[in-house]
Enzyme design. Sequence first.
Site, PDB file in Angstrom:
ATOM      1  N   LYS A  54     -30.642 128.461  20.413  1.00 22.93           N
ATOM      2  CA  LYS A  54     -31.056 128.066  21.767  1.00 22.93           C
ATOM      3  C   LYS A  54     -32.537 128.359  21.982  1.00 22.93           C
ATOM      4  O   LYS A  54     -33.266 127.545  22.559  1.00 22.93           O
ATOM      5  CB  LYS A  54     -30.195 128.788  22.812  1.00 22.93           C
ATOM      6  CG  LYS A  54     -28.789 128.196  22.910  1.00 22.93           C
ATOM      7  CD  LYS A  54     -27.814 129.095  23.645  1.00 22.93           C
ATOM      8  CE  LYS A  54     -26.399 128.511  23.505  1.00 22.93           C
ATOM      9  NZ  LYS A  54     -25.354 129.415  24.002  1.00 22.93           N
ATOM     10  N   GLN A  98     -24.407 134.704  27.361  1.00 25.72           N
ATOM     11  CA  GLN A  98     -23.652 134.289  26.188  1.00 25.72           C
ATOM     12  C   GLN A  98     -22.247 134.896  26.197  1.00 25.72           C
ATOM     13  O   GLN A  98     -22.074 136.092  26.438  1.00 25.72           O
ATOM     14  CB  GLN A  98     -24.417 134.719  24.921  1.00 25.72           C
ATOM     15  CG  GLN A  98     -23.799 134.268  23.612  1.00 25.72           C
ATOM     16  CD  GLN A  98     -23.889 132.772  23.368  1.00 25.72           C
ATOM     17  OE1 GLN A  98     -24.730 132.075  23.938  1.00 25.72           O
ATOM     18  NE2 GLN A  98     -23.016 132.270  22.531  1.00 25.72           N
ATOM     19  N   ASP A 121     -25.116 126.681  32.385  1.00 24.45           N
ATOM     20  CA  ASP A 121     -23.861 126.482  31.646  1.00 24.45           C
ATOM     21  C   ASP A 121     -22.877 125.624  32.450  1.00 24.45           C
ATOM     22  O   ASP A 121     -21.929 125.084  31.892  1.00 24.45           O
ATOM     23  CB  ASP A 121     -23.181 127.844  31.384  1.00 24.45           C
ATOM     24  CG  ASP A 121     -23.453 128.399  29.997  1.00 24.45           C
ATOM     25  OD1 ASP A 121     -23.579 127.600  29.053  1.00 24.45           O
ATOM     26  OD2 ASP A 121     -23.509 129.637  29.870  1.00 24.45           O
TER      27      ASP A 121
END
Length: 284
Positions: A54, A98, A121
Amino acid sequence: MTAQILDGKAISADIRADLTQQVASLTAQGQRAPCLAVVLVGDDPASHVYVRNKERACEQIGIRSLPHRLDSATAETDLIELIDTLNEAEDVDGILVQLPLPAHIDADRILGRISPAKDVDGFHPSNIGRLLQRRPGLRPCTPYGVIKMLERTNTAVAGKRAVVVGASNIVGRPMAMELLLANATVTICNSKTRDLAEEVGRAEIVVAGIGKPEFVRGDWIAEGAVVIDVGINRLDDGRLVGDVEFEAAAQRASWITPVPGGVGPMTIAMLMHNTVEAYRARQV
Ligand SMILES: NC(=O)C1=CN([C@@H]2O[C@H](COP(=O)(O)OP(=O)(O)OC[C@H]3O[C@@H](n4cnc5c(N)ncnc54)[C@H](OP(=O)(O)O)[C@@H]3O)[C@@H](O)[C@H]2O)C=CC1
Ligand SMILES: Nc1nc(=O)c2c([nH]1)NC[C@@H]1CN(c3ccc(C(=O)N[C@@H](CCC(=O)O)C(=O)O)cc3)C=[N+]21
Ligand SMILES: [Mg+2]
């Protein structure tokens, strides 16, 4: 029939190239670059690889990445404090925590703490609710990426029988909502589904996200179906395979996504897309 490959690596590269141009023109106008904060708690090796990928994608596009690597023993209250600080920070556009989080931390509480406007997200209940109600919001990256891949097949989703195998909050459920938003007729399967082979066999579009290597057998697939494999499974011999038995499924499908090089790279591309979108929405 032998399937055409839906190349997630190539499609994601197109999306990232487009974002690179968008960010370049923003910064050329004297605006600051978008910024993504990435929070990683603990030392799960796979998570470290994902987070590094990422960061690399951010760098390539011109998005500033702000990593926070925290000890596995971090208290939930300290993580909440960090989220609150990032929520308040003027120059932070996106916040990604995460998953998985260590067992002593309530992941739902953490995800629910992220400002919906910075929830790149798309996991916050508010953004999930917006997707459910067909209102604009930040959309979960993996299902959003799958929709972008389906667009590349030039076959209409509207009216198609779509079967989603898996019903998790981050893959199956939002995937089913995206397909419904695109006017497919959607079936969602879970671990209690009685005859999975029969359900999959009726599908013109199959999306598998269960986390079981090659669980979906190639001979279940209907002739001409589009097969999207979200699964990422690392085998003992080090190989990476999906949830679909690829070779056999490719004999019957019209299109199929490989693993690796399928949905995974699209997830990262859509995360970058959401970060730029969150940035733009916060500028006005
Ligand atoms: N490519 C990408 O970008 C991403 C890939 N992944 C991968 O996708 C996979 C799924 O991840 P995730 O959703 O987090 O996993 P979860 O374990 O959270 O969810 C698995 C889902 O699959 C269902 N399931 C399990 N076994 C069966 C079965 N035999 N038949 C039908 N359904 C079944 C479960 O059913 P029930 O609800 O009944 O328990 C559950 O809904 C993993 O391989 C993961 O690595 C995940 C995120 C992004
Ligand atoms: N808050 C949060 N958001 C996520 O989006 C999230 C998460 N947590 N936790 C873990 C899962 C998994 N996930 C992947 C993303 C990209 C690849 C990817 O790019 N895979 C490469 C291969 C990578 C490799 O070689 O291991 C590919 O499929 O080609 C895989 C998996 C995002 N997830
Ligand atoms: Mg937990």
